[in-house]
Design a protein around this motif. Structure first.
Motif, mmCIF file in Angstrom:
data_model
loop_
_atom_site.group_PDB
_atom_site.id
_atom_site.type_symbol
_atom_site.label_atom_id
_atom_site.label_comp_id
_atom_site.label_asym_id
_atom_site.label_seq_id
_atom_site.Cartn_x
_atom_site.Cartn_y
_atom_site.Cartn_z
ATOM 1 N N ARG A 6 0.985 -1.256 0.215
ATOM 2 C CA ARG A 6 -0.263 0.093 -0.018
ATOM 3 C C ARG A 6 0.867 1.194 0.087
ATOM 4 N NH1 ARG A 6 -3.801 -3.319 3.099
ATOM 5 N NH2 ARG A 6 -2.672 -2.557 5.152
ATOM 6 N N GLY A 7 1.877 1.324 0.632
ATOM 7 C CA GLY A 7 2.811 2.274 0.690
ATOM 8 C C GLY A 7 3.764 2.636 -0.524
ATOM 9 N N GLU A 8 4.001 1.413 -1.417
ATOM 10 C CA GLU A 8 4.824 1.445 -2.319
ATOM 11 C C GLU A 8 4.009 1.763 -3.683
ATOM 12 O OE1 GLU A 8 7.642 -1.628 -3.059
ATOM 13 O OE2 GLU A 8 8.309 -1.495 -0.987
ATOM 14 N N TYR A 9 2.854 1.319 -3.486
ATOM 15 C CA TYR A 9 1.889 1.618 -4.871
ATOM 16 C C TYR A 9 0.510 2.265 -4.347
ATOM 17 C CZ TYR A 9 5.080 -1.617 -6.489
ATOM 18 O OH TYR A 9 6.406 -2.220 -6.881
ATOM 19 N N PRO A 10 0.674 3.621 -3.843
ATOM 20 C CA PRO A 10 -0.670 4.374 -3.414
ATOM 21 C C PRO A 10 -1.671 4.224 -4.480
ATOM 22 C CG PRO A 10 1.380 6.014 -3.845
ATOM 23 C CD PRO A 10 1.676 4.478 -3.865
ATOM 24 N N GLN A 11 -1.474 4.205 -5.720
ATOM 25 C CA GLN A 11 -2.658 4.284 -6.573
ATOM 26 C C GLN A 11 -3.365 2.901 -6.452
ATOM 27 O OE1 GLN A 11 0.471 3.198 -7.331
ATOM 28 N NE2 GLN A 11 0.836 1.897 -9.144
ATOM 29 N N ALA A 12 -2.922 2.026 -5.842
ATOM 30 C CA ALA A 12 -3.709 0.629 -5.524
ATOM 31 C C ALA A 12 -4.065 0.520 -4.012
ATOM 32 C CB ALA A 12 -2.734 -0.814 -6.065
ATOM 33 N N ALA A 13 -3.760 1.524 -3.192
ATOM 34 C CA ALA A 13 -3.882 1.281 -1.829
ATOM 35 C C ALA A 13 -5.492 1.032 -1.537
ATOM 36 C CB ALA A 13 -3.392 2.386 -1.016
ATOM 37 N N PRO A 14 -6.464 1.680 -1.888
ATOM 38 C CA PRO A 14 -7.686 1.414 -1.608
ATOM 39 C C PRO A 14 -8.259 0.180 -2.108
ATOM 40 C CG PRO A 14 -7.502 3.572 -2.770
ATOM 41 C CD PRO A 14 -6.265 2.966 -3.013
ATOM 42 N N LEU A 15 -7.718 -0.450 -3.289
ATOM 43 C CA LEU A 15 -7.997 -1.755 -3.700
ATOM 44 C C LEU A 15 -7.416 -2.719 -2.577
ATOM 45 C CD1 LEU A 15 -7.622 -1.347 -7.365
ATOM 46 C CD2 LEU A 15 -9.765 -1.622 -6.144
ATOM 47 N N LEU A 16 -6.174 -2.459 -2.294
ATOM 48 C CA LEU A 16 -5.482 -3.324 -1.425
ATOM 49 C C LEU A 16 -5.955 -3.458 0.062
ATOM 50 C CD1 LEU A 16 -1.815 -2.508 -2.652
ATOM 51 C CD2 LEU A 16 -2.993 -4.778 -2.949
ATOM 52 N N ALA A 17 -6.971 -2.393 0.309
ATOM 53 C CA ALA A 17 -7.507 -2.464 1.630
ATOM 54 C C ALA A 17 -8.532 -3.574 1.827
ATOM 55 C CB ALA A 17 -8.202 -0.996 1.905
ATOM 56 N N THR A 18 -8.995 -4.007 0.771
ATOM 57 C CA THR A 18 -10.003 -5.300 0.703
ATOM 58 C C THR A 18 -9.523 -6.312 0.255
ATOM 59 O OG1 THR A 18 -10.876 -4.588 -1.493
ATOM 60 C CG2 THR A 18 -11.785 -3.374 0.516
ATOM 61 N N VAL A 19 -8.110 -6.656 0.418
ATOM 62 C CA VAL A 19 -7.810 -7.853 -0.257
ATOM 63 C C VAL A 19 -7.650 -8.922 0.921
ATOM 64 C CG1 VAL A 19 -6.895 -6.973 -2.285
ATOM 65 C CG2 VAL A 19 -5.337 -7.289 -0.373
ATOM 66 N N ARG A 20 -7.454 -10.380 0.678
ATOM 67 C CA ARG A 20 -7.062 -11.398 1.341
ATOM 68 C C ARG A 20 -5.638 -11.746 0.736
ATOM 69 N NH1 ARG A 20 -11.950 -15.568 1.576
ATOM 70 N NH2 ARG A 20 -10.761 -16.538 3.192
ATOM 71 N N VAL A 21 -4.831 -12.524 1.660
ATOM 72 C CA VAL A 21 -3.539 -13.050 1.158
ATOM 73 C C VAL A 21 -3.580 -14.381 1.109
ATOM 74 C CG1 VAL A 21 -1.119 -13.168 1.659
ATOM 75 C CG2 VAL A 21 -2.258 -11.109 2.008
ATOM 76 N N ALA A 22 -3.025 -15.281 0.269
ATOM 77 C CA ALA A 22 -2.851 -16.656 0.114
ATOM 78 C C ALA A 22 -1.452 -16.827 0.035
ATOM 79 C CB ALA A 22 -3.577 -17.347 -1.115
ATOM 80 N N ALA A 23 -0.741 -17.900 0.811
ATOM 81 C CA ALA A 23 0.482 -18.200 0.487
ATOM 82 C C ALA A 23 0.452 -19.702 0.106
ATOM 83 C CB ALA A 23 1.314 -18.089 1.720
ATOM 84 N N ASN A 24 1.381 -19.952 -1.065
ATOM 85 C CA ASN A 24 1.211 -21.285 -1.747
ATOM 86 C C ASN A 24 -0.209 -21.948 -1.766
ATOM 87 O OD1 ASN A 24 4.111 -20.960 -1.772
ATOM 88 N ND2 ASN A 24 4.231 -21.767 0.470
ATOM 89 N N GLN A 25 -0.962 -20.951 -2.386
ATOM 90 C CA GLN A 25 -2.392 -21.503 -2.681
ATOM 91 C C GLN A 25 -3.344 -21.810 -1.420
ATOM 92 O OE1 GLN A 25 -1.950 -24.231 -5.903
ATOM 93 N NE2 GLN A 25 -0.099 -23.074 -6.622
ATOM 94 N N GLU A 26 -3.004 -21.280 -0.098
ATOM 95 C CA GLU A 26 -3.907 -21.362 0.869
ATOM 96 C C GLU A 26 -4.093 -19.917 1.489
ATOM 97 O OE1 GLU A 26 -5.708 -23.768 1.773
ATOM 98 O OE2 GLU A 26 -4.842 -25.365 0.717
#
Lengths: 140, 84
Positions: free
Chosen positions: B41-61
């Motif tokens: 979010r810090g490095e890509y402020p243009q995507a910060a609002p979108l990144l506020a609603t995401v989940r993270v998967a690691a190795n497909q979980e």
């Protein structure tokens, strides 16, 4: 049968994948592209997936169903790419000895697909686009 | 201190906003899913609002905010799912 496909979904293939003499009921669910969403006219949809994870998740749903409704088999197919109005985006067939389990498994499958399988749809309108569930992505 | 290398995958609105499907990123050992999102979010402020609603998967979980990412992990940034 578990598939992510760029080709038209053929319900007959879904049915053939699960049908058998041990089953007295087969429920089929097809999700199709609707011409409107939240008051806007939709022209077409585009679907994308995180393919390997989506396939894993579909398989987990299939296993869950076999455990929860013994003797029930499901086929799960999701279309990717660009779809026109009325086209089938998702197809689920559930075959079971009895209808209660067939309906329940079919319902469970579509709800789980919508909750845990990493697939996204983008709406195309006459005057803009939006990834569904991401109002921030709206362009017009 | 050796850094951990992650392969990050982007989808849907986030992919479009960033203009990339995938990137390699070096992070300090101990970096959690939440810390990774904060950095993105810090490095890509243009995507910060979108990144506020995401989940993270690691190795497909799917993983929790506190999950520590490991060297070589394939990390996917998962926007709200809308299949069906």
């Amino acid at each position: 049968m578990i598939e992510l496909t760029d080709a038209v979904i053929d319900p007959a293939r879904l049915i053939a994948a699960v049908a058998g003499p041990d089953c007295g009921a087969l429920a089929l669910f097809l999700g199709t592209v609707r011409d409107s969403h939240e008051g806007r006219k939709v022209l077409r949809l585009s679907y994308e997936a995180y393919r390997p994870m989506a396939l894993n998740k579909l398989q987990e749903i299939q296993i869950e169903i076999a455990q929860q409704w013994p003797g029930t088999r499901v086929a799960l197919v999701h279309r990717l790419g660009t779809l026109g109005l009325g086209e089938i985006s998702v197809g689920i067939a559930a075959a079971s000895p009895h209808r209660d389990a067939a309906f329940a498994a079919c319902r469970h499958a579509i709800e789980q697909i919508k909750a845990v399988v990493p697939i996204w749809k983008k709406e195309f309108w006459a005057d803009g686009t939006q990834w569904v569930g991401q109002p921030e992505s709206k362009t017009s | 201190m050796p850094m951990n290398r992650l392969r990050i995958k982007f989808f849907a609105a986030v992919r479009e906003r960033l203009g990339v499907e995938e990137m390699a990123l070096e992070v300090a050992p101990g970096t959690t899913a939440a810390l990774l999102l904060e950095r993105l979010r810090g490095e890509y402020p243009q995507a910060a609002p979108l990144l506020a609603t995401v989940r993270v998967a690691a190795n497909q979980e799917f993983v929790e905010d506190a999950h520590v990412l490991g060297d070589g992990d394939e990390v996917a940034i998962i926007p709200p799912i809308s299949g069906g």
